[in-house]
Structure formats: structure tokens, C-alpha cells
Design a protein around this motif. Structure first.
Motif, PDB file in Angstrom:
ATOM      1  N   LEU A   1       0.809  -1.207   0.000  1.00 56.00           N
ATOM      2  CA  LEU A   1       0.000   0.000   0.000  1.00 56.00           C
ATOM      3  C   LEU A   1       0.850   1.268   0.000  1.00 56.00           C
ATOM      4  O   LEU A   1       1.731   1.447   0.842  1.00 56.00           O
ATOM      5  CB  LEU A   1      -0.928   0.006   1.218  1.00 56.00           C
ATOM      6  CG  LEU A   1      -1.914   1.159   1.290  1.00 56.00           C
ATOM      7  CD1 LEU A   1      -2.917   1.084   0.144  1.00 56.00           C
ATOM      8  CD2 LEU A   1      -2.633   1.147   2.645  1.00 56.00           C
ATOM      9  N   ASN A   2       0.564   2.145  -0.955  1.00 48.65           N
ATOM     10  CA  ASN A   2       1.202   3.464  -1.017  1.00 48.65           C
ATOM     11  C   ASN A   2       0.293   4.430  -0.265  1.00 48.65           C
ATOM     12  O   ASN A   2      -0.714   4.889  -0.789  1.00 48.65           O
ATOM     13  CB  ASN A   2       1.368   3.888  -2.480  1.00 48.65           C
ATOM     14  CG  ASN A   2       2.090   5.219  -2.629  1.00 48.65           C
ATOM     15  OD1 ASN A   2       2.002   6.095  -1.781  1.00 48.65           O
ATOM     16  ND2 ASN A   2       2.813   5.381  -3.731  1.00 48.65           N
ATOM     17  N   THR A   3       0.645   4.729   0.989  1.00 50.51           N
ATOM     18  CA  THR A   3      -0.234   5.530   1.836  1.00 50.51           C
ATOM     19  C   THR A   3      -0.409   6.954   1.315  1.00 50.51           C
ATOM     20  O   THR A   3      -1.481   7.546   1.473  1.00 50.51           O
ATOM     21  CB  THR A   3       0.292   5.582   3.280  1.00 50.51           C
ATOM     22  OG1 THR A   3       1.649   6.041   3.287  1.00 50.51           O
ATOM     23  CG2 THR A   3       0.228   4.194   3.922  1.00 50.51           C
ATOM     24  N   GLN A   4       0.609   7.483   0.654  1.00 46.46           N
ATOM     25  CA  GLN A   4       0.493   8.834   0.104  1.00 46.46           C
ATOM     26  C   GLN A   4      -0.507   8.854  -1.062  1.00 46.46           C
ATOM     27  O   GLN A   4      -1.334   9.764  -1.167  1.00 46.46           O
ATOM     28  CB  GLN A   4       1.853   9.341  -0.375  1.00 46.46           C
ATOM     29  CG  GLN A   4       1.856  10.823  -0.759  1.00 46.46           C
ATOM     30  CD  GLN A   4       1.438  11.728   0.380  1.00 46.46           C
ATOM     31  OE1 GLN A   4       2.038  11.713   1.458  1.00 46.46           O
ATOM     32  NE2 GLN A   4       0.381  12.501   0.166  1.00 46.46           N
ATOM     33  N   ALA A   5      -0.425   7.845  -1.911  1.00 47.55           N
ATOM     34  CA  ALA A   5      -1.377   7.747  -3.021  1.00 47.55           C
ATOM     35  C   ALA A   5      -2.791   7.564  -2.484  1.00 47.55           C
ATOM     36  O   ALA A   5      -3.757   8.111  -3.043  1.00 47.55           O
ATOM     37  CB  ALA A   5      -1.004   6.584  -3.943  1.00 47.55           C
ATOM     38  N   LEU A   6      -2.929   6.805  -1.396  1.00 43.61           N
ATOM     39  CA  LEU A   6      -4.240   6.612  -0.781  1.00 43.61           C
ATOM     40  C   LEU A   6      -4.787   7.930  -0.251  1.00 43.61           C
ATOM     41  O   LEU A   6      -5.949   8.280  -0.515  1.00 43.61           O
ATOM     42  CB  LEU A   6      -4.138   5.590   0.360  1.00 43.61           C
ATOM     43  CG  LEU A   6      -5.407   5.357   1.182  1.00 43.61           C
ATOM     44  CD1 LEU A   6      -6.518   4.789   0.301  1.00 43.61           C
ATOM     45  CD2 LEU A   6      -5.116   4.435   2.372  1.00 43.61           C
ATOM     46  N   GLU A   7      -3.972   8.680   0.475  1.00 47.23           N
ATOM     47  CA  GLU A   7      -4.413   9.964   1.025  1.00 47.23           C
ATOM     48  C   GLU A   7      -4.769  10.954  -0.080  1.00 47.23           C
ATOM     49  O   GLU A   7      -5.766  11.680   0.019  1.00 47.23           O
ATOM     50  CB  GLU A   7      -3.320  10.549   1.930  1.00 47.23           C
ATOM     51  CG  GLU A   7      -3.157   9.835   3.253  1.00 47.23           C
ATOM     52  CD  GLU A   7      -4.441   9.858   4.079  1.00 47.23           C
ATOM     53  OE1 GLU A   7      -5.104  10.915   4.135  1.00 47.23           O
ATOM     54  OE2 GLU A   7      -4.796   8.810   4.631  1.00 47.23           O
ATOM     55  N   ASN A   8      -3.950  10.979  -1.111  1.00 48.41           N
ATOM     56  CA  ASN A   8      -4.225  11.886  -2.235  1.00 48.41           C
ATOM     57  C   ASN A   8      -5.534  11.510  -2.938  1.00 48.41           C
ATOM     58  O   ASN A   8      -6.293  12.390  -3.366  1.00 48.41           O
ATOM     59  CB  ASN A   8      -3.072  11.852  -3.233  1.00 48.41           C
ATOM     60  CG  ASN A   8      -1.813  12.499  -2.695  1.00 48.41           C
ATOM     61  OD1 ASN A   8      -1.853  13.255  -1.722  1.00 48.41           O
ATOM     62  ND2 ASN A   8      -0.669  12.196  -3.304  1.00 48.41           N
ATOM     63  N   SER A   9      -5.770  10.212  -3.065  1.00 48.44           N
ATOM     64  CA  SER A   9      -7.004   9.734  -3.695  1.00 48.44           C
ATOM     65  C   SER A   9      -8.222  10.138  -2.870  1.00 48.44           C
ATOM     66  O   SER A   9      -9.232  10.618  -3.408  1.00 48.44           O
ATOM     67  CB  SER A   9      -6.965   8.214  -3.859  1.00 48.44           C
ATOM     68  OG  SER A   9      -5.893   7.815  -4.687  1.00 48.44           O
ATOM     69  N   ILE A  10      -8.127   9.942  -1.566  1.00 45.34           N
ATOM     70  CA  ILE A  10      -9.226  10.300  -0.661  1.00 45.34           C
ATOM     71  C   ILE A  10      -9.520  11.789  -0.748  1.00 45.34           C
ATOM     72  O   ILE A  10     -10.675  12.210  -0.864  1.00 45.34           O
ATOM     73  CB  ILE A  10      -8.882   9.896   0.789  1.00 45.34           C
ATOM     74  CG1 ILE A  10      -8.870   8.369   0.918  1.00 45.34           C
ATOM     75  CG2 ILE A  10      -9.858  10.525   1.778  1.00 45.34           C
ATOM     76  CD1 ILE A  10      -8.287   7.865   2.220  1.00 45.34           C
ATOM     77  N   GLU A  11      -8.470  12.592  -0.726  1.00 52.37           N
ATOM     78  CA  GLU A  11      -8.630  14.046  -0.785  1.00 52.37           C
ATOM     79  C   GLU A  11      -9.276  14.478  -2.098  1.00 52.37           C
ATOM     80  O   GLU A  11     -10.145  15.363  -2.117  1.00 52.37           O
ATOM     81  CB  GLU A  11      -7.258  14.721  -0.611  1.00 52.37           C
ATOM     82  CG  GLU A  11      -7.309  16.223  -0.430  1.00 52.37           C
ATOM     83  CD  GLU A  11      -8.078  16.648   0.814  1.00 52.37           C
ATOM     84  OE1 GLU A  11      -8.813  17.658   0.731  1.00 52.37           O
ATOM     85  OE2 GLU A  11      -7.958  15.960   1.844  1.00 52.37           O
ATOM     86  N   ALA A  12      -8.861  13.877  -3.188  1.00 48.96           N
ATOM     87  CA  ALA A  12      -9.410  14.227  -4.495  1.00 48.96           C
ATOM     88  C   ALA A  12     -10.907  13.896  -4.565  1.00 48.96           C
ATOM     89  O   ALA A  12     -11.706  14.674  -5.103  1.00 48.96           O
ATOM     90  CB  ALA A  12      -8.661  13.475  -5.596  1.00 48.96           C
TER      91      ALA A  12
END
Length: 280
Positions: free
Chosen positions: A114-125
Motif C-alpha cells: 500500500l502506497n499511503t500517500q497515493a491513498l491519502e491523495n485519492s481520498i482528498e481528491a
């Protein structure tokens, strides 16, 4: 060197052996890799196979077509049948134990990747956008419908499009304020790739849930969330694969809930009350 595999009915390994005398240097390298890495080949994308061999994708694709296959996926399907036939009686593990083990490993492996930064960015978007659309076909479309259900329960409206023609039409209407969630295990389904390419050209933010970081679909992604499941062509659409997709979907939906906790809780309560009226 052309042959008709469907007429001969020969196993892929036998077909390759029969035509070895006509192989080029590149063909011999591809053949050797397949024989020594059969299990890996079943789970490779075309890009991954090409990089592992050190040959261009076009060269590798041409190799399979010389043998009478439509392409790499067609070859993999036949190879998986051959491997399955060779190992059908191997091992002491029951199918009940095997499915349980596969599910546990798939979740653990997906977690570790899991790429946690990609996850956070996805959630924010997704939180910021008012135009969110999910694209998926077949079993990935089912995962998309589950994601829509989860998001509706916390007050986030999204569209799910599973028909390839409607996907193209919906993608054409997107703009830079839109968010696309594209779900595809292989990342090589042409309809999804074509649709996401349009979305990318329309400047939409593209979030991809896939098993292969090196796939045609990943090229158009702003954020990639990787599943990790070994699925051969014979297992296409298996529950194990869906479980990893649903795991990532759960992470996204939970993250969105945490960012809008009060609103999400309010909507969930109202939905629960309204649905309870449907019960006797």
C-alpha cells in the motif's frame, strides 16, 4: 511457421518445442524464459514479461502470434490449462484450505504494497470533487457497484458505469474538476484503457485500482493503488481477486468518512432509519 492451435489442440509447451527450429534469437530467449518461469508467466502482464526477457513488447507479441495465438492473454489461458492439468492431483491442501490461504495472503500482500500517500491523495481528491465516476467491467464492475453503495451511505454521490459505450460517453463529459476511479485487475482491458485515456485527455483526476503497476491503464493514472493477488486466466473473476479490490475500496471509504465524520455519521443514521422502515 504459422499454425492453427485450435485445430491441433496441442499444449503450448509442445507447440513451442515443435517450432524451435524456426525460432529467432529473440524467440529462443522468450521460449527459455517461459519454460523456466512458467508460474511467473501466468501472472505477468505483457509489459512485465517483456521487461523480464529484455525484449520489446512487439517482439514478444509476435512470438505468440507465430504459434497461432491471438496474443499474450490467449497464450496464458492455454498455458494455465496445461499447468492446471499437470498439477490437478498435486498437494494435500483441500480447496477449502487453499481458498482461505489465498485470501489471507492476498490481503496481507496488498497491505504490504500500500502506497499511503497515493491513498491519502485519492481520498482528498474524491472528497473535494462533486463529479466522481467509477469505471469497471465484469467482476471489477461489481466491485465498483459495491463502492457506490459504500459512498452513498456516507453521503457521497458517485456514478458507476459498467457498459463500455456508456463509459466512453461519460468520459467525454468529464473535465478538470472530475475524478475517475478505474478498477481493473489486469489493467489491460481495452475498453477501460480507452475510456480512461479519454478521461485523462479531459484533464480529470484518475485513480486506478489494479494489480499491475506496469500496465496500459497505469500510464494514465494520477494515483495508483495496487492489489496483490495471483490470478491465472482460469481464475478470472475469482472472489480472492475481488477481496483485494474491496479491501482498497474499504480503505478509501473509511478515509472519506474520517474526513467528514459528522456529515457521514448523520447520513448513515438517516439511511439506517429509512431502511429500517422497509423491515417488518
Amino acid at each position: 511457421m504459422e499454425t492453427n492451435r485450435k485445430i491441433t489442440g496441442l499444449k503450448p509447451t509442445i507447440l513451442m518445442e515443435q517450432h524451435k527450429h524456426n525460432f529467432t534469437k529473440s524467440d529462443h530467449r522468450i521460449h527459455e524464459y517461459i519454460l523456466t518461469n512458467t508460474d511467473k508467466v501466468l501472472y505477468h502482464s505483457l509489459t512485465e514479461l517483456s521487461e523480464a526477457i529484455g525484449a520489446a513488447e512487439a517482439t514478444v507479441l509476435r512470438f505468440f502470434r507465430k504459434l497461432g495465438f491471438k496474443g499474450f492473454q490467449d497464450f496464458k489461458f492455454s498455458l494455465a490449462q496445461e499447468v492446471s492439468g499437470n498439477s490437478s492431483h498435486a498437494g494435500d491442501e483441500t480447496y477449502i484450505e487453499r481458498i482461505r490461504t489465498n485470501m489471507v495472503h492476498a490481503i496481507e500482500d496488498t497491505y504490504s504494497m500500500l502506497n499511503t500517500q497515493a491513498l491519502e491523495n485519492s481520498i482528498e481528491a474524491i472528497v473535494r470533487s462533486r463529479d466522481v465516476v467509477i469505471f469497471g467491467i465484469g467482476s471489477s464492475g461489481i466491485a465498483g457497484l459495491d463502492m457506490q453503495n459504500r459512498l452513498m451511505r456516507i453521503g457521497k454521490h458517485v456514478d458507476v458505469v459498467t457498459d463500455p459505450h456508456f463509459q466512453v460517453m461519460r468520459a467525454t463529459s468529464l473535465d478538470e474538476h472530475s475524478v475517475v476511479i478505474a478498477i481493473s485487475l489486469t489493467g489491460s482491458t481495452k475498453d477501460i484503457v480507452d475510456t480512461v485515456k479519454i478521461a485523462n485527455e479531459k484533464k480529470a483526476t484518475v485513480i486506478v485500482l489494479t494489480n499491475y503497476v506496469k500496465s496500459p491503464l497505469a500510464k494514465y493514472a494520477d494515483y495508483i493503488l495496487l492489489t496483490s493477488v495471483k490470478e491465472s486466466p482460469l481464475d478470472s473473476g475469482s472472489l480472492v481477486a475481488k477481496i483485494t479490490q474491496l479491501y482498497l475500496i474499504d480503505l478509501i471509504c473509511t478515509g472519506i468518512t474520517m474526513k467528514n465524520y459528522e456529515q457521514a455519521s448523520k447520513v448513515k443514521m438517516e439511511i439506517s432509519e429509512n431502511i429500517s422502515n422497509k423491515l417488518y
